[in-house]
Design an enzyme around this catalytic site. Structure first.
Site, PDB file in Angstrom:
ATOM      1  N   GLY A  78       8.374   3.684  -5.580  1.00  0.00           N
ATOM      2  CA  GLY A  78       8.567   3.662  -4.195  1.00  0.00           C
ATOM      3  C   GLY A  78       8.784   2.756  -3.146  1.00  0.00           C
ATOM      4  CB  SER A  79      11.736   0.412  -4.951  1.00  0.00           C
ATOM      5  OG  SER A  79      12.187   1.532  -5.566  1.00  0.00           O
TER       6      SER A  79
ATOM      7  NE  ARG B  24       9.352   5.814   3.694  1.00  0.00           N
ATOM      8  CZ  ARG B  24       8.666   7.083   4.322  1.00  0.00           C
ATOM      9  NH1 ARG B  24       9.321   6.957   5.637  1.00  0.00           N
ATOM     10  NH2 ARG B  24       7.504   8.027   4.263  1.00  0.00           N
TER      11      ARG B  24
ATOM     12  CG  ASN C  94       5.621   0.126  -2.407  1.00  0.00           C
ATOM     13  OD1 ASN C  94       5.116  -0.506  -2.250  1.00  0.00           O
ATOM     14  ND2 ASN C  94       6.272   0.808  -2.141  1.00  0.00           N
TER      15      ASN C  94
ATOM     16  CB  SER D 252      -4.256  -0.561   1.731  1.00  0.00           C
ATOM     17  OG  SER D 252      -4.612  -0.448   3.062  1.00  0.00           O
TER      18      SER D 252
ATOM     19  CE1 TYR E  35      -3.350   4.075   1.652  1.00  0.00           C
ATOM     20  CE2 TYR E  35      -4.798   2.982   2.853  1.00  0.00           C
ATOM     21  CZ  TYR E  35      -3.439   3.338   2.122  1.00  0.00           C
ATOM     22  OH  TYR E  35      -2.443   2.117   2.337  1.00  0.00           O
TER      23      TYR E  35
ATOM     24  CB  ILE F 200       2.628  -4.207   6.834  1.00  0.00           C
ATOM     25  CG1 ILE F 200       2.239  -4.709   5.721  1.00  0.00           C
ATOM     26  CG2 ILE F 200       4.507  -5.038   6.713  1.00  0.00           C
ATOM     27  CD1 ILE F 200       2.289  -6.297   6.395  1.00  0.00           C
TER      28      ILE F 200
END
Length: 247
Positions: free
Chosen positions: A11-12, A14, A88, A140, A154, A187
């Site tokens: 998942g890199s 963005r 990620n 998270s 989630y 974030i």
């Protein structure tokens, strides 16, 4: 600080994942980057090469086992080893429970939980053979406490990732492999940029440090966990949230 290391970052394309890839490359690591969209991955690869590190792209959905297998194979073929895995890749959901469909539940667990499991399953045999390695799972704050901006699916998926982190840390410790998690809070990413100014102010007021975090704030903690400076840390899930949740 990571010179000579080979890393896989899912998942890199963005946000936090992209910043982790750049931070690793700036510190000398060669990286495998992953995502679903080719354009941002190509741009990121070019930036990493300009920083002096090697980079390969594995495009694909982490909810499919073959994507993780391809990432592991590509890393071995390109760099000869796998030193670091950063799980990620993930998606969020804000759907209230009474409106939550079985399909959305399966989608959330497929990406956030199964994707993490698949990557670990494909990478760990190489780390076990080398008797070294480190895994960092991006979780998270919503995994530890109820949150109005996160669906139950989630939070449940990320709580399961935290449990997996601890169990893997215990099982892999005899092989010299460390497994830790990072739990970001609010974030400033593409996702939070879509918030209204009013909602952003509401969120910020609940953060003791008085601001949203940045992808760099998260990447710096991941970087620390990937280095020998964290050599006696395993099984932890570290909050990076400005004090909005403390435990």
């Amino acid at each position: 600080m990571l010179k000579g290391k080979a890393a896989i970052i899912t998942g890199s394309s963005r946000g936090i994942g992209r910043q982790i890839a750049l931070t690793f490359a700036k510190n000398g690591a060669d990286v495998i980057i992953n995502g679903n969209r080719p354009e941002p991955l190509t741009e990121l690869k070019e930036e990493i090469i300009r920083l002096g590190s090697r980079c390969e792209i594995v495009q694909g959905d982490v909810s499919l086992f073959e994507t993780s297998q391809k990432m592991a194979d590509t890393c071995i073929n390109a760099f000869g080893k796998i030193d670091i895995l950063v799980n990620n890749a993930g998606v969020n959901s804000r759907i209230p429970f009474l409106e939550l469909s079985a399909e959305e539940w399966d989608r959330m667990l497929g990406i956030n939980l199964n994707g993490t499991f698949y990557a670990c399953k494909c990478v760990l045999p190489h780390m076990v053979n080398a008797r070294q390695g480190t895994i960092i799972n991006i979780s998270s704050t919503a995994s530890k406490t109820a949150h109005a901006n996160a669906s139950i699916c989630y939070g449940a998926s990320k709580a399961a990732v935290n449990s997996m982190t601890q169990k893997l840390a215990y099982e892999m410790a005899p092989y010299g492999i460390r497994v830790n998690g990072v739990c970001p809070g609010p974030i400033y990413t593409d996702m939070s940029k879509q918030w209204t100014d009013e909602y952003r102010q509401i969120v910020t007021k609940k953060i003791p440090l008085g601001r949203l975090g940045t992808p760099e704030n998260v990447a710096d903690v991941v970087m620390f966990l990937a280095t020998d400076m964290a050599g006696f840390i395993t099984g932890e899930t570290i909050n990076v949230n400005g004090g909005s949740y403390m435990n």
